[in-house]
Design an enzyme around this catalytic site. Structure first.
Site, short mmCIF file in Angstrom:
data_model
loop_
_atom_site.label_atom_id
_atom_site.label_comp_id
_atom_site.label_asym_id
_atom_site.label_seq_id
_atom_site.Cartn_x
_atom_site.Cartn_y
_atom_site.Cartn_z
N THR A 233 0.85 -1.18 0.00
CA THR A 233 0.00 0.00 0.00
C THR A 233 0.89 1.23 0.00
O THR A 233 1.67 1.45 0.93
CB THR A 233 -0.91 0.02 1.23
OG1 THR A 233 -1.71 -1.17 1.25
CG2 THR A 233 -1.82 1.24 1.23
N LYS B 107 -6.95 0.99 -3.65
CA LYS B 107 -6.52 0.42 -2.37
C LYS B 107 -6.53 1.49 -1.27
O LYS B 107 -6.88 1.22 -0.12
CB LYS B 107 -5.12 -0.18 -2.49
CG LYS B 107 -4.57 -0.77 -1.19
CD LYS B 107 -5.44 -1.89 -0.63
CE LYS B 107 -4.98 -2.41 0.73
NZ LYS B 107 -3.67 -3.04 0.70
N LYS C 77 0.47 3.69 9.34
CA LYS C 77 1.08 3.94 8.03
C LYS C 77 0.03 4.21 6.95
O LYS C 77 0.10 5.22 6.24
CB LYS C 77 1.93 2.73 7.61
CG LYS C 77 2.46 2.81 6.17
CD LYS C 77 3.22 1.56 5.78
CE LYS C 77 2.34 0.36 5.54
NZ LYS C 77 1.63 0.42 4.21
#
Length: 314
Positions: free
Chosen positions: A109, A185, A253
């Site tokens: 990602t 995503k 994150k």
């Protein structure tokens, strides 16, 4: 082609080789799933225990990414953009070692601006890139049922052939350029992060008000307030098991990526920002490496709750 899943390829995937860099919970599952489907797989991880786990499943494991350079397709299931760039363009990077016509599937990602840059750099060496982040977690990876949110040039998909289907349940073709897969995503992670945080907050509210935790879970799962994340993560809370299937730090994150991208677009994300602060607070309490459902421990500390499994308010 956009908006649909790929058809299964007619060529036999068994004739070609898949490399998997990163044998963590999802990478190991993807590699073993491809093995089960008859694909020759080379798994790569610097950790001895990760290589041993893959070898125990019948695969061949190596410690250096350079040692998967002879594979037809290389799936990168590493942690973040920094690791992706190191694997591709670092001192022992794959970019200068992969044969012309090989395909890299970048699945971490990352900020959607990065995959087009990697695509251009690899294209200069005759290597294809598919921007292919994944979803489904360790369980779906082990079952070979991950969702791949993929975008890239048609020739990249043609070169990858059936090897994409060897580790996934569904491969979505989302566009003819890198970056679109990572955009989708990013939206998925926005929703997932907010839903987990909301599930932890809601369960904490119910506990504070005196509801039975298990009955509360069962009722919500049969009601309109249920989400997939509620259904999936709350059992970790009920069992008092915070073994990381996906850690708090992952959403520190990933929601950071979401917020950074939105800032570049001058787009407000108040829900994502609030959820990000909850993950940061949970990590600051020392729970960053625990399962992301450990956000409930932040609320337990705030309200003095005793959680299922006997965990107190610390």
């Amino acid at each position: 082609m956009t908006g649909g899943a790929t058809a299964k390829e007619q060529e036999p995937a068994q004739a070609r080789t898949l490399g998997v860099v990163g044998l963590g919970s999802m990478g190991l599952g993807a590699a073993v799933s491809a093995l089960r489907r008859g694909v020759p797989v080379v798994g790569c991880d610097p950790r001895t225990e990760a290589r041993a786990a893959f070898e125990a499943a019948g695969g061949r494991a190596v410690a250096r990414a350079a040692d998967v350079a002879d594979c037809d397709v290389v799936l990168l299931l590493v942690v973040n953009a920094t690791q992706t760039e190191d694997v591709l363009f670092g001192p022992d990077g794959l970019a200068t070692r992969l044969r012309r016509g090989a395909v890299v599937v970048a699945s971490a990602t990352v900020d959607p601006v990065l995959p087009p840059q990697w695509e251009a750099r690899l294209a200069g060496r005759g290597v294809h890139l598919i921007d292919g982040p994944v979803s489904g977690g360790a369980t779906k990876a082990a079952e070979g049922q991950m969702t791949v949110m993929a975008s890239g040039l048609p020739e990249a998909f043609e070169a990858a052939g059936g090897l994409l289907d060897s580790f996934a349940g569904k491969v979505w073709r989302l566009g003819d350029r890198a970056g679109i897969g990572s955009t989708v995503k990013m939206v998925n992670q926005h929703l997932a992060g907010v839903h987990i945080a909301a599930a932890c907050e809601a369960m904490s509210l119910g506990l504070r008000a005196g509801a039975d935790a298990r009955q509360l879970y069962e009722v919500i799962c049969a009601s309109a307030g249920m989400s997939w994340m509620f259904q999936n993560r709350v059992p970790h809370i009920l069992e008092g098991d915070y073994t990381p299937r996906s850690a708090v730090n992952i959403f520190v994150k990933d929601l950071g990526i979401v917020l950074d991208a939105a800032r570049k677009l001058s787009f407000p994300l108040p829900l994502a920002a609030s959820a990000h602060q909850l993950y940061l607070a949970t990590a600051a309490m020392g729970h960053g490496a625990e399962d992301d459902s450990a956000v409930v421990k932040y609320y337990a500390a705030l309200a003095g709750l005793t959680l299922p499994g006997g965990e107190g308010d610390a």
